[in-house]
Design an enzyme around this catalytic site. Structure first.
Site, short mmCIF file in Angstrom:
data_model
loop_
_atom_site.label_atom_id
_atom_site.label_comp_id
_atom_site.label_asym_id
_atom_site.label_seq_id
_atom_site.Cartn_x
_atom_site.Cartn_y
_atom_site.Cartn_z
N ALA A 140 -41.14 44.84 16.30
CA ALA A 140 -40.86 45.70 17.45
C ALA A 140 -39.41 46.20 17.39
O ALA A 140 -39.14 47.38 17.63
CB ALA A 140 -41.08 44.93 18.75
N ASP B 98 -37.14 24.98 9.17
CA ASP B 98 -36.66 26.36 9.13
C ASP B 98 -35.29 26.42 8.45
O ASP B 98 -35.05 27.25 7.57
CB ASP B 98 -36.58 26.90 10.56
CG ASP B 98 -35.95 28.28 10.64
OD1 ASP B 98 -36.66 29.26 10.36
OD2 ASP B 98 -34.75 28.36 10.96
N GLY C 278 -44.42 41.63 15.68
CA GLY C 278 -43.87 40.70 16.66
C GLY C 278 -42.47 41.13 17.06
O GLY C 278 -42.15 42.33 17.06
N LYS D 20 -34.05 28.17 4.76
CA LYS D 20 -32.91 29.07 4.61
C LYS D 20 -31.89 28.53 3.61
O LYS D 20 -31.39 29.27 2.77
CB LYS D 20 -32.26 29.28 5.98
CG LYS D 20 -33.17 30.05 6.95
CD LYS D 20 -32.65 29.96 8.39
CE LYS D 20 -33.51 30.76 9.34
NZ LYS D 20 -33.18 30.47 10.76
#
EC number: 1.1.1.3
Lengths: 429, 429
Positions: free
Chosen positions: B18, B202, B14, B206
């Site tokens: 990339a 998210d 992804g 973290k």
């Protein structure tokens, strides 16, 4: 993880050495990756000087070189200071014996880094110096390890806490540089001989090290262009603020296709910029990379606790056993440091002229600038009571420094201009 | 320095994958400590999907577990994502085979970090995840390596760029959460299913990882108290600003003698505070240590370039060969994570009530607070046009959250109070 015992020889028992011994006493066996660390010997100028901790049980070495070479020393920690003399001799002795070295000595690394790196790498001995730059704030590790996956274009920031404290106090209290410096010396915030700090040389050592780490070139302290804060006047602090700026001692290293430009000078940062807002003894750094963009880090740049914590982190790194070049690339492949001619670089600038209060002066100044191709961004004239002349300040758009310098010189020659004009750069960050 | 060739298997192509392949193509042989890195194989969900780079010359694996186990893979890079499924299976397979793993997978590390650390350490295989937190900004390395010489008391900051972008845009444009979210999705700044980001999960992944690194406890995502930004109203953004604050999604981990408190919630930061000034998609983090004091770091928290740079830095770390625990201490000695009862913790708070515009309402509200022992710091009532009621907001001095919650509930029962009161904490940093 390992069961190894690491014997640590500590040379230099000043502020940082005291902080380190205190830390290790509070963390017996300190070894985050396993094993055990013990202090195996200490060295300092005076054994009998009163200290806030007990060294009577630790083996004493009059000569730091002997401590570095001792078969009882596994890791040599150099906290003596100074670019040459016993610090350099002891670090060289330890590296020559293949021993890992941890140092807080920015002068030594900035002035002799390339040769020390070659020695260290030829012996397979790590040479670590996190505490040399920004104290407890991990600038070295960020640039050397965390950003190897990027191409760093520039590093710039506030690297000397003493200067930052003095400039902050001047603005807050409205006192002159000399008054604030004298107070800082009384309070112990500035050294008895403050030249290294206020002359910008300490910041130049640090930015030279960061440049080497960031750009993969050998550190070249001699090529740094250095101006300290002794010439910063209260008037400029005030006029800059009226224009929306704060004066900071900014150390910067920029890489372009032509080479590397390393400078330290008082610079104007916009009031809402993080560098302008880093007050007191704080240090702050911008790192700009091609991929990562801009990273900003801020923290205490000095002090026993923070600096000792950085030394302890380096000791932990030695114990973790990573094999890395001392700088960004192996010493033999470091690029030569190719300094850029600063007069060709483009800067925005702040310029102050002291002029006679008579008609036509502003016209003469602005015409001279226009003829030279210097474009004015803002202009400020303020009445000053009981003064011999009237200060006018202006900021320019980006201009080649040589062009601006020539224009300023021409203006200085005008009969209405009373004093040497003052030029300060506006920080590029 | 070594001449070794490191063969890198990359699973997941992804955005980050990339970015990594692009970086490695631009830096052939990338290996800062010497040697040579080559991509030895790739795996992704679809081989034929159009990509901005050529993978036809790279060995293809349909199954990431096969890539992890391949004898041609020296370092396994997991960029698949997701706390379970193929990402976890492949990481476990690589570690079980004694292979170093580099991952950007915050969910995996936050939810299964302790067991993965035990597996990694038993096999002597590094498990690195710099890209999992703050993208290209080296938060993990700072906490795990640079601050081992300190005792960290708290970490707190802005760890989700999507939420920060949405809150910044709401304030700048005066649009509602739903409108800005829809636009962010159109522009590709927010996922089609934005739950992980806007729900705060998210950020919770973290901060759970940072808490484990900072405090030497096992990561415990399940213990995090999480509130996202979907309930943040424009009215609160404006009223908070009138009081001198900006609303940010703050993730924090605090350690006290009672245990650890990990939370994510919308919080008020003073307008002149660095967290309030970190706008757009920026991430920002404060780390507070007993010795070092407060370190602040800010940078891009996501994006192909920054995140790939973090993955590349981890690959360089593997090649450098350091042996360190995955978290702060070896997996077997990590402290159990002892969550603190948040209702007992002290917070300053912002509270908004929607009340009838009639005499005596403010008196009733303030009396109820006074009876509960809640001390008011500031108070603001503003006329609102065409509204059913009048919003009044106040900020409190520090108060036990359970005490405040009970007082708010009592006020909610008053006949003059029209709507459920809204409480937001004021950030402690």
């Amino acid at each position: 993880m390992t069961d190894r015992t690491w014997r640590i020889g500590v040379a230099g028992l000043g502020t940082v050495g005291a902080g380190l011994l205190t830390f290790l006493a509070e963390h017996p066996g300190f070894a985050p990756a396993g094993g055990r660390a013990v202090v195996s010997g200490v060295s300092a100028r005076s054994r009998s000087r009163p200290r806030p901790f007990d060294i009577s049980n630790l083996p004493w070495f009059d000569d730091p070189v002997a401590l570095a070479q001792s078969p009882e020393t596994d890791i040599f920690v150099e906290l003596i200071g100074g670019s040459d003399g016993p610090a350099k001799a002891a670090v060289e002795a330890a590296l020559a014996a293949g021993k890992p070295v941890v140092t807080a000595n920015k002068a030594l690394v900035a002035e002799h880094g390339a040769e020390l790196a070659a020695l260290a790498e030829s012996k397979g001995a790590p040479l670590l110096f996190e505490a040399a730059v920004m104290g407890g704030t991990p600038a070295v590790k960020m640039v050397r390890e965390a950003l190897v996956g990027d191409d760093i274009k520039s590093v710039a920031g506030i690297l000397n806490g003493t200067c930052n404290y003095i400039l902050t106090e001047m603005e807050a209290s409205g006192r002159s540089f000399a008054e604030v410096l004298a107070e800082a010396q009384r309070l112990g915030y500035a050294e008895a001989d403050p030249t290294m700090d206020i002359g910008g040389f300490d910041a130049a050592h640090k930015i030279s090290i960061l440049a080497a780490l960031a750009f993969g070139c050998a550190p070249n302290y001699a090529a740094a262009e250095v101006e300290g804060i002794a010439q910063v006047e209260l008037l400029d602090i005030r006029m800059a603020k009226d224009l929306g700026y704060r004066i900071k001692l900014v150390a910067s290293a920029d890489r372009s296709e032509e080479g590397v430009l390393v400078r330290v000078h008082p610079s104007l940062a916009p009031l809402n910029h993080p560098l302008a807002q880093a007050g007191g003894a704080l240090n702050a750094l911008f790192i700009e990379g091609a991929r990562v963009g801009r990273i900003f880090v801020q923290g205490p740049g000095a002090g026993a606790g923070p600096t000792a914590a950085a030394v302890a982190a380096d000791i932990a790194d030695v114990m973790a056993g990573a094999v890395r070049p001392v700088f960004q690339a192996p010493a033999g492949t470091l690029r030569p440091f190719e300094p850029v001619d600063p007069s060709r670089s483009l800067s925005r600038a702040y310029v102050r002229f002291l002029v006679k209060d008579e008609p036509g002066v502003i016209a003469a100044v602005s015409e001279t600038l226009a003829e030279a191709g210097v474009s004015i961004e803002s202009f400020l004239q303020k009445p000053v009571e009981n003064a011999d002349g009237v200060p006018i300040v202006l900021t320019t758009h980006a201009v080649a420094e040589s062009v601006l310098a020539a224009a300023i010189e021409r203006i200085a020659g005008l009969s209405a201009v009373l004093d040497k004009p003052r030029m300060l750069r506006i920080a590029r960050i």
